[in-house]
Scaffold this active site. Structure first.
Site, short mmCIF file in Angstrom:
data_model
loop_
_atom_site.label_atom_id
_atom_site.label_comp_id
_atom_site.label_asym_id
_atom_site.label_seq_id
_atom_site.Cartn_x
_atom_site.Cartn_y
_atom_site.Cartn_z
N CYS A 1 0.84 -1.21 0.00
CA CYS A 1 0.00 0.00 0.00
C CYS A 1 0.87 1.26 0.00
O CYS A 1 1.42 1.60 -1.03
CB CYS A 1 -1.00 -0.03 1.15
SG CYS A 1 -2.35 1.16 0.94
N HIS B 1 -3.65 -5.03 0.37
CA HIS B 1 -3.13 -5.45 1.68
C HIS B 1 -3.22 -6.96 1.84
O HIS B 1 -4.15 -7.48 2.45
CB HIS B 1 -3.91 -4.77 2.80
CG HIS B 1 -3.51 -3.34 3.06
ND1 HIS B 1 -2.55 -3.01 3.99
CD2 HIS B 1 -3.93 -2.19 2.50
CE1 HIS B 1 -2.41 -1.69 4.01
NE2 HIS B 1 -3.23 -1.16 3.11
N GLU C 1 -1.62 -8.84 3.79
CA GLU C 1 -1.51 -9.25 5.19
C GLU C 1 -2.87 -9.41 5.86
O GLU C 1 -3.00 -10.12 6.87
CB GLU C 1 -0.64 -8.26 5.98
CG GLU C 1 -1.30 -6.95 6.40
CD GLU C 1 -1.36 -5.91 5.29
OE1 GLU C 1 -1.76 -4.76 5.59
OE2 GLU C 1 -0.99 -6.23 4.14
#
Length: 238
Positions: free
Chosen positions: A110, A215, A217
């Site tokens: 990001c 993202h 994660e």
């Protein structure tokens, strides 16, 4: 390296009011599951100390976060630019430049993809909606849960991101209003959303200097394919 686990330095968020740095643990969990040892980097302004960190760590993960100061690519900050973190800007731009120069693996997520691009000479949209008035854009700052994919990205053949996902089209989450405008000459664009916004870049020569606008994660716990890029990153650090 510690017992065959490469040491990965993760850049932190910084709270200026509380003088605290922190990170969402999902970054660390992804690195651990991928075979690495995550370490939260301190906020450092001294170039000498930053240079020492470049030497000591096997790889770097540039985490998400606030907007970059537009001065770093030669613009004023317009009214639609958001929160700026001067400490992070200095530290992360330095790390990105040195890591690329030394071919140390670096993974930007990001804000991280934006830092990578600006560090090597690219530019950003300060706000994709205000600066793309000739076309209608999809929603890039979702209000759905963080793990939920809200738009698609087309990945380029032969790219690291496509090999990691094993698919040409993937569905991703989205939490940004800035994005890459002009890619740095050393980077190639390897992923775009349906409206043409750049979603992934990779360095032409480095073994792993990759940035993604989404993202992963927040997604790997629901879709294990999003852990594959972390695995590719950690493997490149061995």
């Amino acid at each position: 390296m510690v017992k065959n686990r490469p040491i990965i330095g993760i850049t932190p968020w910084f709270d200026y009011n509380e003088n605290k740095m922190y990170i969402n643990n999902v970054y660390c969990e992804a690195i651990i599951l991928s075979g690495g040892l995550p370490v939260l980097l301190p906020i450092v302004e001294d170039d000498g100390l930053l240079s020492e960190m470049i030497e000591e760590f096997d790889g770097f993960l540039l985490s998400g976060g606030p907007d970059l100061d537009a001065a770093h690519w030669g613009e004023w900050n317009y009214k639609y630019n958001g929160e700026i973190s001067p400490y992070r800007d200095k530290m992360e731009l330095f790390i990105a430049k040195k890591a690329v120069a030394k071919d140390k693996p670096i993974f930007g997520i990001c804000r991280g993809i934006q830092v990578l691009n600006v560090a090597i000479g690219g530019t950003l949209y300060q706000d994709i909606y205000s600066q793309n008035t000739d076309k209608e854009l999809i929603k890039h700052s979702q209000t759905a849960p963080k793990w939920y994919p809200t738009h698609k990205v087309k990945l380029e053949e032969g790219s690291i991101v496509k090999r990691a996902h094993g698919a040409e089209i993937i569905a991703v989450n989205s939490f940004h209003h800035q994005a890459i405008r002009e890619p740095a000459p050393e980077f190639i664009v390897t992923g775009r959303s349906e409206d043409g916004i750049i979603e992934a870049i990779e360095h032409r020569n480095c073994k792993f200097a990759v940035g993604v606008q989404w993202h992963p994660e927040h997604m790997w716990n629901k879709d294990s394919s999003f852990l594959n890029l972390f695995k590719s990153f950690v493997k490149s650090c061995l």
